[in-house]
Design an enzyme around this catalytic site. Structure first.
Site, PDB file in Angstrom:
ATOM      1  N   ASP A  80      50.156 -34.290 -65.258  1.00  0.00           N
ATOM      2  CA  ASP A  80      50.327 -33.559 -63.992  1.00  0.00           C
ATOM      3  C   ASP A  80      49.162 -32.645 -63.639  1.00  0.00           C
ATOM      4  O   ASP A  80      48.412 -32.186 -64.487  1.00  0.00           O
ATOM      5  CB  ASP A  80      51.624 -32.738 -64.025  1.00  0.00           C
ATOM      6  CG  ASP A  80      51.694 -31.781 -65.213  1.00  0.00           C
ATOM      7  OD1 ASP A  80      51.141 -32.104 -66.283  1.00  0.00           O
ATOM      8  OD2 ASP A  80      52.292 -30.701 -65.066  1.00  0.00           O
ATOM      9  N   GLU A 138      53.761 -31.283 -67.546  1.00  0.00           N
ATOM     10  CA  GLU A 138      53.547 -30.292 -68.618  1.00  0.00           C
ATOM     11  C   GLU A 138      53.566 -28.872 -68.079  1.00  0.00           C
ATOM     12  O   GLU A 138      54.005 -27.950 -68.757  1.00  0.00           O
ATOM     13  CB  GLU A 138      52.203 -30.556 -69.318  1.00  0.00           C
ATOM     14  CG  GLU A 138      52.001 -29.728 -70.586  1.00  0.00           C
ATOM     15  CD  GLU A 138      51.631 -28.275 -70.321  1.00  0.00           C
ATOM     16  OE1 GLU A 138      52.102 -27.398 -71.075  1.00  0.00           O
ATOM     17  OE2 GLU A 138      50.905 -27.985 -69.361  1.00  0.00           O
ATOM     18  N   GLU A 139      53.091 -28.697 -66.843  1.00  0.00           N
ATOM     19  CA  GLU A 139      52.879 -27.348 -66.298  1.00  0.00           C
ATOM     20  C   GLU A 139      54.193 -26.686 -65.897  1.00  0.00           C
ATOM     21  O   GLU A 139      54.547 -26.645 -64.724  1.00  0.00           O
ATOM     22  CB  GLU A 139      51.927 -27.399 -65.092  1.00  0.00           C
ATOM     23  CG  GLU A 139      50.539 -27.915 -65.402  1.00  0.00           C
ATOM     24  CD  GLU A 139      49.642 -26.905 -66.130  1.00  0.00           C
ATOM     25  OE1 GLU A 139      50.109 -25.791 -66.417  1.00  0.00           O
ATOM     26  OE2 GLU A 139      48.484 -27.265 -66.395  1.00  0.00           O
ATOM     27  N   ARG A 178      43.397 -25.971 -86.205  1.00  0.00           N
ATOM     28  CA  ARG A 178      43.920 -25.175 -87.310  1.00  0.00           C
ATOM     29  C   ARG A 178      45.399 -25.471 -87.518  1.00  0.00           C
ATOM     30  O   ARG A 178      46.098 -25.913 -86.612  1.00  0.00           O
ATOM     31  CB  ARG A 178      43.677 -23.690 -87.107  1.00  0.00           C
ATOM     32  CG  ARG A 178      44.666 -22.990 -86.227  1.00  0.00           C
ATOM     33  CD  ARG A 178      44.651 -21.494 -86.571  1.00  0.00           C
ATOM     34  NE  ARG A 178      45.806 -20.830 -86.005  1.00  0.00           N
ATOM     35  CZ  ARG A 178      46.021 -19.531 -86.114  1.00  0.00           C
ATOM     36  NH1 ARG A 178      45.181 -18.760 -86.758  1.00  0.00           N
ATOM     37  NH2 ARG A 178      47.097 -18.989 -85.581  1.00  0.00           N
ATOM     38  N   HIS A 364      43.008 -23.513 -64.757  1.00  0.00           N
ATOM     39  CA  HIS A 364      43.886 -23.067 -63.654  1.00  0.00           C
ATOM     40  C   HIS A 364      43.120 -22.302 -62.575  1.00  0.00           C
ATOM     41  O   HIS A 364      43.748 -21.604 -61.784  1.00  0.00           O
ATOM     42  CB  HIS A 364      45.056 -22.201 -64.150  1.00  0.00           C
ATOM     43  CG  HIS A 364      46.067 -22.988 -64.961  1.00  0.00           C
ATOM     44  ND1 HIS A 364      47.398 -22.636 -65.055  1.00  0.00           N
ATOM     45  CD2 HIS A 364      45.937 -24.103 -65.718  1.00  0.00           C
ATOM     46  CE1 HIS A 364      48.032 -23.505 -65.831  1.00  0.00           C
ATOM     47  NE2 HIS A 364      47.153 -24.403 -66.252  1.00  0.00           N
TER      48      HIS A 364
HETATM   49 ZN   LIG Z   1      47.619 -25.806 -67.632  1.00  0.00          ZN
HETATM   50 ZN   LIG Z   2      47.055 -28.044 -69.770  1.00  0.00          ZN
END
Ligand SMILES: [Zn+2]
Ligand SMILES: [Zn+2]
Length: 394
Positions: A80, A138-139, A178, A364
């Site tokens: 997305d 995902e956002e 990590r 962003h």
């Molecule tokens: Zn993002």
């Molecule tokens: Zn992202």
């Protein structure tokens, strides 16, 4: 800059992978609306021998590549874009008004597509099954959770999962990996303080919601400083406060909104319970009514120690000394849900352009862009992970 070893098949595909990224960048779609994105992906792999499941959660795709006996591992990309109007003017500028790949998910899609093509060509170099998960939303909407619920990790069952994020906080040529937490639990809260209004000159008999809200804002800042172990990480931020009518009216209601973040589940629970405690205590102290609405966001993103070693080995083959600790933040990622189900590792792929040395272009933002050379690095790391976990002749 560290010396990079791009896998030869990826080097051959690099132009194509960059073209994929530019296509996705020009045609961004918001979460759960990635219809054209999915069509394009399916079109690129239509001639390959894959088992395709689509649509999963509206726009998601699971493409499974089988190559003899062996375990199954999953590689994941998010699909997305964001509701941002692109302000820079690259030749591959977004053609969808008000929508932009400003987080780099266009890069993740291109890397995963390139990896599909490469692993198909490299079938003599690995053995087993690879699941390519193209995940919507995902956002903020947690598409990963719905993909899991619809069985993205099952049949065959994935025994490990890997994902990566292009990362403009690190220079191109570096890779951050990590074990343990790498991104935070990201929760939100809304608070409504209800008092009793009146004349600003006569506070007697009123309950001043502005005053109570101010006490609350101060009290919330004591949670991290006075309750959390100073060696652990957390943050509470009140981002919005709204209430009152005029200079001489005591407000009867104030609304606050904020975010609470922590790296460990126990710290997240601590912050949540202290937040509840502060609301209850201050309500009693000042005679107000305080309603707290706490929304659980993404859990912390936790890398598995064994799979982190796999990712480290793979990354060192590609970027050598460029592999180190990731630049960490209290951001959240819904990859966290996949990592709750199967052990895996989320990798940070340095993508800052050299010319952005001093002032890195943040994710962003409306002029976000990244160094496209990182695409071949990311795809090479995926190839090395597969060759490590699913060796040929095993
Ligand atoms: Zn993002
Ligand atoms: Zn992202």
């Amino acid at each position: 800059m560290p010396h990079l070893t791009i896998h030869p098949v990826i080097a051959d595909l690099e132009k194509q992978i960059i073209a994929y990224r530019r296509h996705f960048h020009q045609h961004p779609e918001l979460g759960f609306q990635e219809v054209e994105t999915a069509k394009y992906i399916l079109d690129q792999v239509k001639d390959l021998d894959l088992d395709i499941r689509h649509p999963l959660v509206r726009t998601g795709i699971v493409a499974t590549m089988s190559n003899g006996d062996g375990p199954c591992i999953a590689l994941r990309a998010d699909m997305d874009a964001l509701p941002i109007q692109e302000t820079a003017d690259p030749p591959y500028k977004s053609q969808n008004d008000g929508v932009m790949h400003a987080c780099g998910h266009d890069g993740h899609l291109a890397i995963l597509l390139g990896t599909v093509l490469a692993l198909d060509q490299l079938r003599d170099q690995w053995q087993g099954t690879v699941k390519f998960i193209f995940q919507p939303a995902e956002e903020g909407e947690g598409g990963a959770r719905y993909m899991i619920a619809e069985g993205a990790l099952n049949d065959p069952d994935a025994t490990a999962i890997f994902g990566l994020h292009v990362w403009n906080y690190q220079d191109f040529g570096t890779i951050g990996i990590r074990s343990g937490p790498v991104l935070a639990a990201a929760d939100e809260f809304e608070i409504i303080v209800k008092g009793k209004g009146g004349h600003g000159a006569m506070p007697q008999g009123t309950v001043d919601a502005v005053y109570v809200a101010a006490q609350l804002v101060v009290a919330l800042q004591s949670i991290v400083s006075r309750n959390l172990d100073p060696l652990q990480s957390g943050v509470v931020s009140v981002g919005q406060i709204q209430g009152g009518q005029n200079f001489n009216i005591i407000a009867d209601e104030v609304a606050l909104k904020g975010t609470a973040r922590a790296y460990r589940e126990e710290d997240r629970q601590l912050i949540k319970s202290r937040l509840e405690g502060a609301c209850d205590g201050i309500a009693v102290t000042y005679g107000a009514a305080i309603e707290l609405d706490y929304h659980d966001g993404y859990p912390p993103t936790l890398n598995d120690p064994v799979m982190t070693e796999v990712a480290l080995r793979a990354a060192r083959k590609v970027a050598g000394d460029g592999v180190g600790e990731p630049y960490l933040s209290m951001g959240g990622e819904d990859m966290a849900y996949f990592l709750q189900e199967v052990p895996g590792c989320f990798i940070f792929l340095g993508s800052a352009k050299p010319e952005h040395k001093a002032e890195k272009v943040p994710h962003h933002c409306s002029h976000f862009d990244f160094d496209e050379r990182a695409l071949a690095v990311g795809a090479s790391v995926f190839i090395e992970i597969v060759r490590d976990l699913l060796p040929a002749g095993s």
